[in-house]
Design an enzyme around this catalytic site. Structure first.
Site, PDB file in Angstrom:
ATOM      1  N   GLU A  34       0.823  -1.210   0.000  1.00  0.00           N
ATOM      2  CA  GLU A  34       0.000   0.000   0.000  1.00  0.00           C
ATOM      3  C   GLU A  34       0.860   1.263   0.000  1.00  0.00           C
ATOM      4  O   GLU A  34       0.519   2.252  -0.652  1.00  0.00           O
ATOM      5  CB  GLU A  34      -0.947  -0.006   1.202  1.00  0.00           C
ATOM      6  CG  GLU A  34      -2.078  -1.010   1.098  1.00  0.00           C
ATOM      7  CD  GLU A  34      -2.975  -0.747  -0.098  1.00  0.00           C
ATOM      8  OE1 GLU A  34      -3.108   0.411  -0.526  1.00  0.00           O
ATOM      9  OE2 GLU A  34      -3.568  -1.730  -0.608  1.00  0.00           O
ATOM     10  N   TYR A  79       9.306   9.406  -4.682  1.00  0.00           N
ATOM     11  CA  TYR A  79       8.760   9.732  -3.356  1.00  0.00           C
ATOM     12  C   TYR A  79       9.531   8.964  -2.276  1.00  0.00           C
ATOM     13  O   TYR A  79       8.977   8.145  -1.535  1.00  0.00           O
ATOM     14  CB  TYR A  79       7.261   9.415  -3.298  1.00  0.00           C
ATOM     15  CG  TYR A  79       6.440  10.167  -4.311  1.00  0.00           C
ATOM     16  CD1 TYR A  79       6.062  11.487  -4.076  1.00  0.00           C
ATOM     17  CD2 TYR A  79       6.061   9.571  -5.509  1.00  0.00           C
ATOM     18  CE1 TYR A  79       5.309  12.198  -5.020  1.00  0.00           C
ATOM     19  CE2 TYR A  79       5.317  10.272  -6.450  1.00  0.00           C
ATOM     20  CZ  TYR A  79       4.945  11.580  -6.204  1.00  0.00           C
ATOM     21  OH  TYR A  79       4.215  12.267  -7.122  1.00  0.00           O
ATOM     22  N   TYR A 117      -5.143   6.956   5.195  1.00  0.00           N
ATOM     23  CA  TYR A 117      -5.345   5.953   4.152  1.00  0.00           C
ATOM     24  C   TYR A 117      -4.610   4.654   4.487  1.00  0.00           C
ATOM     25  O   TYR A 117      -5.196   3.566   4.450  1.00  0.00           O
ATOM     26  CB  TYR A 117      -4.881   6.464   2.790  1.00  0.00           C
ATOM     27  CG  TYR A 117      -4.817   5.352   1.787  1.00  0.00           C
ATOM     28  CD1 TYR A 117      -5.980   4.874   1.191  1.00  0.00           C
ATOM     29  CD2 TYR A 117      -3.614   4.706   1.491  1.00  0.00           C
ATOM     30  CE1 TYR A 117      -5.954   3.807   0.314  1.00  0.00           C
ATOM     31  CE2 TYR A 117      -3.580   3.638   0.616  1.00  0.00           C
ATOM     32  CZ  TYR A 117      -4.747   3.195   0.033  1.00  0.00           C
ATOM     33  OH  TYR A 117      -4.719   2.117  -0.815  1.00  0.00           O
ATOM     34  N   ASP A 135      -8.419   6.296  -1.471  1.00  0.00           N
ATOM     35  CA  ASP A 135      -7.357   6.849  -2.307  1.00  0.00           C
ATOM     36  C   ASP A 135      -7.977   7.596  -3.481  1.00  0.00           C
ATOM     37  O   ASP A 135      -9.195   7.821  -3.528  1.00  0.00           O
ATOM     38  CB  ASP A 135      -6.402   5.750  -2.777  1.00  0.00           C
ATOM     39  CG  ASP A 135      -7.057   4.759  -3.735  1.00  0.00           C
ATOM     40  OD1 ASP A 135      -8.290   4.844  -3.964  1.00  0.00           O
ATOM     41  OD2 ASP A 135      -6.342   3.898  -4.272  1.00  0.00           O
TER      42      ASP A 135
END
Length: 342
Positions: A34, A79, A117, A135
């Site tokens: 995830e 990221y 989330y 999401d």
């Protein structure tokens, strides 16, 4: 809302993709997958996920992983703060919970780097707890179902829709319900171009489809224009080795390796002068390459000079290309110049 679950879950059972993190669903594997899938396509994630699980199969292995190895495993996925937060949370899980992720939304939410989330996804998918995991796919599906013209980038809208999704969850399969909404958004209620309404199990309940304007949703406030930044990159080669330096420990691409670079677009003469300031003696300019890399809020326009050099000053780390490929994590913004060299 209560009419959604049955047709959605039936569709999911018949159409869900076979994915490695679904085949062997453990709390750790759900969590890692995830986090990797945030703002990243499934196809891009799969090879990273499988390699990550081979190298770091447990929470304990992730907690103890050398940061350089972790950065290399994440190289190219983007990221990078996600990887650092994963490790910080893994270390907390080892210290506080004996290496087992807690079966509690509140405890998950309190771990470093885990937001609403991710906590909802792990709680529902791994532990069967009734928490929403909302999401971008879910926001798109939900806004079309209800012809909801609220700005989905607004935190208040996200909180409201999360509460609505949670209220619609069936008591027995909250995780499958969350996953089915995500899958519907990925395969049918598409983000770019027209959704495949004829294949949607919820078409009869969808207000946007009934009105004939599903592409009007979701509504987003316009994004601010990306800032443009010119940079000059130096690919120095000396005796078969290349110069690298480490980025600062905070900020964009924190702690990763890069080719030396400066702000601004330098001419060849200016680039040679800059090299000499670092103690590098350029002997030959092999080529000049221009590339662009887009981040969320900024675009780098980069001019790279490839120099053969006669000195290897200690101001940089010097490594052979094979060593760079195996040990040093170059973010995509710089890795493309490594590929260009090859």
């Amino acid at each position: 809302m209560q009419e959604i679950a049955q047709p959605l879950l039936r569709w999911f059972d018949e159409n869900k993709r076979s994915l490695p993190f679904r085949a062997h669903k453990t709390p750790y594997r759900v969590w890692v997958s995830e986090v990797m899938l945030q703002q990243t396509r499934v196809a891009a994630v799969l090879p990273y996920y499988e390699r990550f699980m081979r190298e770091l199969p447990t929470v304990q292995a992730l907690a103890a992983c050398p940061p350089e190895k972790l950065a290399k495993l994440w190289e190219g996925l983007g990221y990078y703060s996600r990887a650092r937060n994963l490790q910080r949370a893994a270390q907390a899980v080892v210290e506080q919970y004996g290496g087992e992720l807690p079966a509690s939304y509140e405890a998950l939410r309190a771990l470093p780097g885990i937001g609403d989330y991710t906590a909802g996804a792990v709680a529902s998918l791994a532990f069967g707890l009734p928490y929403a995991a909302v999401d971008g796919n879910v926001l798109r599906v939900w806004s079309r179902l209800h012809a909801d013209d609220a700005d989905i980038s607004a935190p208040a809208t996200k909180r409201r829709m999360a509460a609505e999704v949670q209220a619609a969850q069936p008591a027995q399969r909250p995780g499958d319900f969350n996953e089915a909404l995500m899958e519907l958004g990925a395969l049918v209620c598409l983000p770019n171009g027209a959704p495949l309404c004829g294949q949607c199990p919820l078409q009869a309940l969808c207000r946007a489809s009934a009105a004939g304007n599903p592409c009007a949703y979701p509504v987003r406030a316009p994004k601010a224009a990306r800032r443009i930044e010119e940079r000059t990159v130096f690919v120095f080669s000396c005796d078969g080795r290349q110069a690298l330096e480490k980025r600062p420990p905070e900020g964009l691409l924190a702690g990763l390796w890069q080719y030396p670079n400066v702000l601004g677009k330098l001419s060849v003469a200016q680039a040679i002068a800059q090299a000499e300031q670092w103690g590098v003696r350029p002997r030959q300019l092999e080529k000049c390459v221009e590339r662009q890399h887009i981040f969320t809020h900024i675009t780098w326009r980069m001019t790279a000079y490839y120099f053969q050099c006669g000195a290897a000053p200690a101001a940089f780390i010097w490594a052979a290309p094979s060593e760079i490929a195996q040990r040093f994590a170059l973010p995509t913004a710089f890795h493309m110049f490594f590929e260009e060299m090859k």
